[in-house]
Write a protein that holds these residues in place. Structure first.
Motif, PDB file in Angstrom:
ATOM      1  N   UNK A   1       0.840  -1.206   0.000  1.00 41.42           N
ATOM      2  CA  UNK A   1       0.000   0.000   0.000  1.00 41.42           C
ATOM      3  C   UNK A   1       0.872   1.253   0.000  1.00 41.42           C
ATOM      4  N   UNK A   2       1.945   1.245   0.775  1.00 40.97           N
ATOM      5  CA  UNK A   2       2.840   2.395   0.829  1.00 40.97           C
ATOM      6  C   UNK A   2       3.495   2.648  -0.526  1.00 40.97           C
ATOM      7  N   UNK A   3       3.981   1.592  -1.173  1.00 45.93           N
ATOM      8  CA  UNK A   3       4.655   1.744  -2.466  1.00 45.93           C
ATOM      9  C   UNK A   3       3.680   2.256  -3.520  1.00 45.93           C
ATOM     10  N   UNK A   4       2.500   1.641  -3.604  1.00 45.58           N
ATOM     11  CA  UNK A   4       1.507   2.085  -4.590  1.00 45.58           C
ATOM     12  C   UNK A   4       1.070   3.521  -4.302  1.00 45.58           C
ATOM     13  N   UNK A   5       0.900   3.857  -3.036  1.00 40.48           N
ATOM     14  CA  UNK A   5       0.516   5.226  -2.681  1.00 40.48           C
ATOM     15  C   UNK A   5       1.584   6.231  -3.059  1.00 40.48           C
ATOM     16  N   UNK A   6       2.845   5.888  -2.839  1.00 37.35           N
ATOM     17  CA  UNK A   6       3.937   6.799  -3.195  1.00 37.35           C
ATOM     18  C   UNK A   6       4.002   7.018  -4.696  1.00 37.35           C
ATOM     19  N   UNK A   7       3.797   5.971  -5.456  1.00 29.85           N
ATOM     20  CA  UNK A   7       3.818   6.099  -6.925  1.00 29.85           C
ATOM     21  C   UNK A   7       2.640   6.950  -7.391  1.00 29.85           C
ATOM     22  N   UNK A   8       1.471   6.710  -6.840  1.00 31.09           N
ATOM     23  CA  UNK A   8       0.291   7.495  -7.224  1.00 31.09           C
ATOM     24  C   UNK A   8       0.471   8.962  -6.843  1.00 31.09           C
ATOM     25  N   UNK A   9       1.025   9.224  -5.665  1.00 28.22           N
ATOM     26  CA  UNK A   9       1.248  10.594  -5.238  1.00 28.22           C
ATOM     27  C   UNK A   9       2.221  11.313  -6.177  1.00 28.22           C
ATOM     28  N   UNK A  10       3.288  10.616  -6.571  1.00 35.66           N
ATOM     29  CA  UNK A  10       4.266  11.212  -7.486  1.00 35.66           C
ATOM     30  C   UNK A  10       3.630  11.499  -8.844  1.00 35.66           C
ATOM     31  N   UNK A  11       2.766  10.605  -9.316  1.00 35.76           N
ATOM     32  CA  UNK A  11       2.105  10.823 -10.605  1.00 35.76           C
ATOM     33  C   UNK A  11       1.171  12.023 -10.548  1.00 35.76           C
ATOM     34  N   UNK A  12       0.419  12.146  -9.474  1.00 37.26           N
ATOM     35  CA  UNK A  12      -0.490  13.287  -9.329  1.00 37.26           C
ATOM     36  C   UNK A  12       0.311  14.579  -9.236  1.00 37.26           C
ATOM     37  N   UNK A  13       1.379  14.571  -8.476  1.00 36.58           N
ATOM     38  CA  UNK A  13       2.216  15.760  -8.312  1.00 36.58           C
ATOM     39  C   UNK A  13       2.813  16.192  -9.652  1.00 36.58           C
ATOM     40  N   UNK A  14       3.266  15.215 -10.431  1.00 34.76           N
ATOM     41  CA  UNK A  14       3.866  15.537 -11.734  1.00 34.76           C
ATOM     42  C   UNK A  14       2.815  16.104 -12.686  1.00 34.76           C
ATOM     43  N   UNK A  15       1.626  15.550 -12.650  1.00 29.73           N
ATOM     44  CA  UNK A  15       0.560  16.033 -13.523  1.00 29.73           C
ATOM     45  C   UNK A  15       0.173  17.468 -13.163  1.00 29.73           C
TER      46      UNK A  15
ATOM     47  N   UNK B   1       2.147  19.746 -12.101  1.00 35.54           N
ATOM     48  CA  UNK B   1       3.204  20.684 -12.479  1.00 35.54           C
ATOM     49  C   UNK B   1       3.030  21.184 -13.901  1.00 35.54           C
ATOM     50  N   UNK B   2       2.365  20.442 -14.765  1.00 37.22           N
ATOM     51  CA  UNK B   2       2.100  20.895 -16.120  1.00 37.22           C
ATOM     52  C   UNK B   2       3.170  20.448 -17.102  1.00 37.22           C
ATOM     53  N   UNK B   3       3.020  20.928 -18.325  1.00 38.02           N
ATOM     54  CA  UNK B   3       3.907  20.547 -19.414  1.00 38.02           C
ATOM     55  C   UNK B   3       5.204  21.344 -19.367  1.00 38.02           C
ATOM     56  N   UNK B   4       6.136  20.924 -20.195  1.00 35.64           N
ATOM     57  CA  UNK B   4       7.415  21.616 -20.306  1.00 35.64           C
ATOM     58  C   UNK B   4       7.241  22.942 -21.037  1.00 35.64           C
ATOM     59  N   UNK B   5       8.117  23.908 -20.791  1.00 35.30           N
ATOM     60  CA  UNK B   5       8.059  25.184 -21.525  1.00 35.30           C
ATOM     61  C   UNK B   5       8.316  24.977 -23.019  1.00 35.30           C
ATOM     62  N   UNK B   6       7.853  25.904 -23.821  1.00 35.29           N
ATOM     63  CA  UNK B   6       7.980  25.807 -25.280  1.00 35.29           C
ATOM     64  C   UNK B   6       9.444  25.701 -25.717  1.00 35.29           C
ATOM     65  N   UNK B   7      10.329  26.453 -25.074  1.00 32.30           N
ATOM     66  CA  UNK B   7      11.756  26.413 -25.433  1.00 32.30           C
ATOM     67  C   UNK B   7      12.329  25.012 -25.221  1.00 32.30           C
ATOM     68  N   UNK B   8      11.961  24.393 -24.122  1.00 28.24           N
ATOM     69  CA  UNK B   8      12.447  23.040 -23.844  1.00 28.24           C
ATOM     70  C   UNK B   8      11.905  22.052 -24.872  1.00 28.24           C
ATOM     71  N   UNK B   9      10.648  22.221 -25.262  1.00 23.45           N
ATOM     72  CA  UNK B   9      10.058  21.327 -26.267  1.00 23.45           C
ATOM     73  C   UNK B   9      10.761  21.485 -27.620  1.00 23.45           C
ATOM     74  N   UNK B  10      11.137  22.702 -27.982  1.00 22.44           N
ATOM     75  CA  UNK B  10      11.853  22.928 -29.249  1.00 22.44           C
ATOM     76  C   UNK B  10      13.213  22.248 -29.218  1.00 22.44           C
ATOM     77  N   UNK B  11      13.921  22.345 -28.085  1.00 21.44           N
ATOM     78  CA  UNK B  11      15.220  21.680 -27.967  1.00 21.44           C
ATOM     79  C   UNK B  11      15.070  20.171 -28.061  1.00 21.44           C
ATOM     80  N   UNK B  12      14.040  19.653 -27.415  1.00 21.95           N
ATOM     81  CA  UNK B  12      13.803  18.208 -27.463  1.00 21.95           C
ATOM     82  C   UNK B  12      13.468  17.777 -28.886  1.00 21.95           C
ATOM     83  N   UNK B  13      12.643  18.548 -29.582  1.00 24.38           N
ATOM     84  CA  UNK B  13      12.290  18.213 -30.965  1.00 24.38           C
ATOM     85  C   UNK B  13      13.519  18.208 -31.867  1.00 24.38           C
ATOM     86  N   UNK B  14      14.374  19.212 -31.736  1.00 25.53           N
ATOM     87  CA  UNK B  14      15.563  19.261 -32.594  1.00 25.53           C
ATOM     88  C   UNK B  14      16.517  18.117 -32.267  1.00 25.53           C
ATOM     89  N   UNK B  15      16.617  17.787 -30.996  1.00 28.52           N
ATOM     90  CA  UNK B  15      17.497  16.672 -30.614  1.00 28.52           C
ATOM     91  C   UNK B  15      16.941  15.347 -31.133  1.00 28.52           C
TER      92      UNK B  15
END
Length: 98
Positions: free
Chosen positions: A21-35, A37-51
């Motif tokens: 339960x602790x492991x699954x809860x920690x993973x779920x909490x991290x997923x919710x927290x990451x969601x 935070x939102x998407x990456x900035x446009x500049x970062x996406x452009x760098x990723x696309x070019x790479x």
């Protein structure tokens, strides 16, 4: 099974369940927290696309070189097989049409 063995078995089951339960809860909490935070900035996406584009070109180049090496290996293998067949049986190797 004695009373002590039963207590140890139940304690192990409870501890295992709590750990899961602790492991699954920690993973779920991290997923919710990451969601949140939102998407990456446009500049970062452009760098990723070019790479990613450069990586794609590199993989395509490697694929062409691997095919070239494979063709050379097939040619050398056929050449060696024909030469060996001529030495052993006087020309019983694979026939090449050109």
């Amino acid at each position: 099974m004695s009373k002590e063995e039963a207590i140890v078995a139940v304690a192990g089951i409870v501890l295992g369940c709590l750990t899961a339960i602790f492991v699954v809860g920690a993973i779920a909490w991290a997923a919710v927290k990451r969601r949140q935070q939102g998407a990456l900035p446009e500049e970062a996406m452009e760098r990723i696309d070019s790479r990613m584009e450069r990586i794609e070109l590199a993989v395509d180049s490697i694929a062409v070189e691997v095919e070239r090496v494979s063709e050379g290996q097939r040619f050398v293998t056929r050449l060696l097989a024909d030469t060996q067949a001529e030495r052993i049986g006087g020309g019983g190797g694979s026939e090449r049409k050109q």
